[in-house]
Design an enzyme around this catalytic site. Structure first.
Site, mmCIF file in Angstrom:
data_model
loop_
_atom_site.group_PDB
_atom_site.id
_atom_site.type_symbol
_atom_site.label_atom_id
_atom_site.label_comp_id
_atom_site.label_asym_id
_atom_site.label_seq_id
_atom_site.Cartn_x
_atom_site.Cartn_y
_atom_site.Cartn_z
ATOM 1 N N SER A 20 0.830 -1.215 0.000
ATOM 2 C CA SER A 20 0.000 0.000 0.000
ATOM 3 C C SER A 20 0.863 1.263 0.000
ATOM 4 O O SER A 20 1.834 1.376 0.761
ATOM 5 C CB SER A 20 -0.906 0.004 1.236
ATOM 6 O OG SER A 20 -1.570 1.251 1.323
ATOM 7 N N SER A 22 -0.577 4.165 0.700
ATOM 8 C CA SER A 22 -1.266 5.131 1.557
ATOM 9 C C SER A 22 -0.397 5.640 2.720
ATOM 10 O O SER A 22 -0.430 6.841 3.015
ATOM 11 C CB SER A 22 -2.570 4.528 2.088
ATOM 12 O OG SER A 22 -3.444 4.305 1.008
ATOM 13 N N LYS A 71 -12.899 -4.062 1.474
ATOM 14 C CA LYS A 71 -13.800 -2.936 1.175
ATOM 15 C C LYS A 71 -15.281 -3.318 1.140
ATOM 16 O O LYS A 71 -16.124 -2.540 1.568
ATOM 17 C CB LYS A 71 -13.429 -2.314 -0.170
ATOM 18 C CG LYS A 71 -12.147 -1.511 -0.162
ATOM 19 C CD LYS A 71 -11.881 -1.068 -1.585
ATOM 20 C CE LYS A 71 -11.014 0.121 -1.681
ATOM 21 N NZ LYS A 71 -10.949 0.643 -3.042
ATOM 22 N N ASP A 108 -13.645 6.862 -3.311
ATOM 23 C CA ASP A 108 -13.054 6.525 -4.613
ATOM 24 C C ASP A 108 -13.706 7.294 -5.763
ATOM 25 O O ASP A 108 -13.023 7.713 -6.702
ATOM 26 C CB ASP A 108 -13.165 5.019 -4.881
ATOM 27 C CG ASP A 108 -12.158 4.214 -4.076
ATOM 28 O OD1 ASP A 108 -11.097 4.760 -3.736
ATOM 29 O OD2 ASP A 108 -12.441 3.045 -3.782
ATOM 30 N N GLY A 134 -13.938 -2.725 -17.844
ATOM 31 C CA GLY A 134 -13.892 -3.403 -16.542
ATOM 32 C C GLY A 134 -15.200 -3.243 -15.796
ATOM 33 O O GLY A 134 -15.952 -2.282 -16.013
ATOM 34 N N GLY A 136 -15.230 -4.438 -12.189
ATOM 35 C CA GLY A 136 -14.898 -4.838 -10.820
ATOM 36 C C GLY A 136 -15.205 -3.714 -9.841
ATOM 37 O O GLY A 136 -16.007 -2.813 -10.125
ATOM 38 N N GLY A 137 -14.566 -3.770 -8.690
ATOM 39 C CA GLY A 137 -14.828 -2.790 -7.637
ATOM 40 C C GLY A 137 -14.494 -1.365 -8.071
ATOM 41 O O GLY A 137 -15.257 -0.424 -7.799
ATOM 42 N N GLY A 246 -3.279 7.005 -12.895
ATOM 43 C CA GLY A 246 -4.051 6.540 -11.742
ATOM 44 C C GLY A 246 -3.528 6.994 -10.392
ATOM 45 O O GLY A 246 -4.233 6.873 -9.388
#
Ligand code: ATR
Length: 280
Positions: A20, A22, A71, A108, A134, A136-137, A246
């Site tokens: 990560s 973050s 998540k 997000d 895509g 997905g999440g 991104g």
């Protein structure tokens, strides 16, 4: 900086958590703003998620970010879930209130849009269709954000078409499902191309896609940030198209959590970007 029993604490729960970025982002902002605070990586296995979340108030944490694989599951372990998190079906930011209650939200969609606005301010949602690769999440957050902008049309393509169908059904709105094999034709007339798949990421297959059908004013936005300059973005750049990477989404989605936990609205700067990219 010396940590004390009064130091505000936050962190990120994931499994695994070592990759990560973050902690680098929040640590940079803490230092930049001269704040007393700490943001720590928290390796929490799926079995321990509920206990770990419930321990946050007892440990004096102000909140956490959640990443893969927590998540979606976290929704059921929180006292309050924001409308946007419920709609997306995932929580990435948790706040601990004074009375120890846990509130979850999803930043997000905000991070996705803010990154687009800052890096492609000329893009206008009214001008034409958006292509989303895509389902997905990440795609759920992106599509929710685009629907809130009232985009004219979202062309949604996913290798597994059933997942695109399910996403469109749960979010509603002007979504056209197109077969993955038709992805080059789907670009025709679109003003924004978004890659939310893992294709092009380090260790993953290439995204095979000719951009010939895009107009000159189209923006190409890749949620993949490892590598930072994906093949998709370098191809777009070589065609003279505007690009958005991104990493900015990671920064902008982090900002609301930082502000809630540490009380200062952070700024996304080149210094932050350089620091995150240069930290080994
Ligand atoms: P995230 O939460 O980052 O969106 P995810 O939910 O695992 O991650 O979604 C990954 C996306 O990449 C999915 O849309 C996936 O397509 P499938 O739904 O068909 O699995 C897409 N993806 C991954 N590998 C792919 C491949 N080789 N070709 C096409 N799409 C791929």
């Amino acid at each position: 900086m010396t940590l004390t029993s009064h130091t505000p604490l936050a962190g990120v729960m994931g499994w695994p958590i070592s990759h990560s970025l973050s902690p680098r982002v929040h640590s940079y902002w803490l230092k930049e703003n001269g704040l007393d605070g700490a943001y720590v990586p928290l390796p929490v296995s799926p079995d321990n998620l509920e206990h770990a979340l419930r321990a946050l108030p007892k440990l004096g944490f102000r909140g956490v970010n959640l990443t893969v694989p927590h998540k979606e599951r976290a929704l059921s372990f929180l006292d309050y879930v924001s409308d946007v998190a419920a709609r997306i079906g995932a929580v990435n930011t948790v706040f601990v209130s004074q009375d120890g209650a846990l509130s979850g939200t999803n930043t997000d969609a905000f991070g996705f849009l803010e990154n687009l606005r800052r890096n492609a301010p000329q893009w206008n949602e009214a001008r034409g269709p958006v292509v989303v690769l895509g389902a997905g999440g990440a795609a759920r957050a992106v599509v929710a954000a685009l629907l809130d902008l009232d985009v004219v049309e979202i062309r949604l393509l996913n290798r597994t078409k059933e997942k695109a169908d399910a996403l469109a059904e749960s979010l509603g709105g002007p979504i056209n499902i197109i077969d993955w094999s038709e992805r080059e034709d789907a670009l025709d007339g679109s003003t924004l191309l978004l890659n939310t798949t893992t294709l092009g990421m380090v260790g993953q297959p290439r995204l095979e896609l000719s951009l010939a059908a895009l107009t000159k004013m189209a923006v190409v936005y890749d949620l993949v940030y490892a590598p930072l300059e994906t093949e998709l973005l370098s191809t777009a750049r070589s065609l003279g198209l505007s690009t958005v990477d991104g990493l900015g989404m990671l920064f902008y989605q982090a900002a609301p959590g930082f502000e809630g936990w540490f009380g200062v609205q952070p700024v996304v700067t080149d210094g932050l970007r350089d620091s995150v990219l240069s930290t080994p």
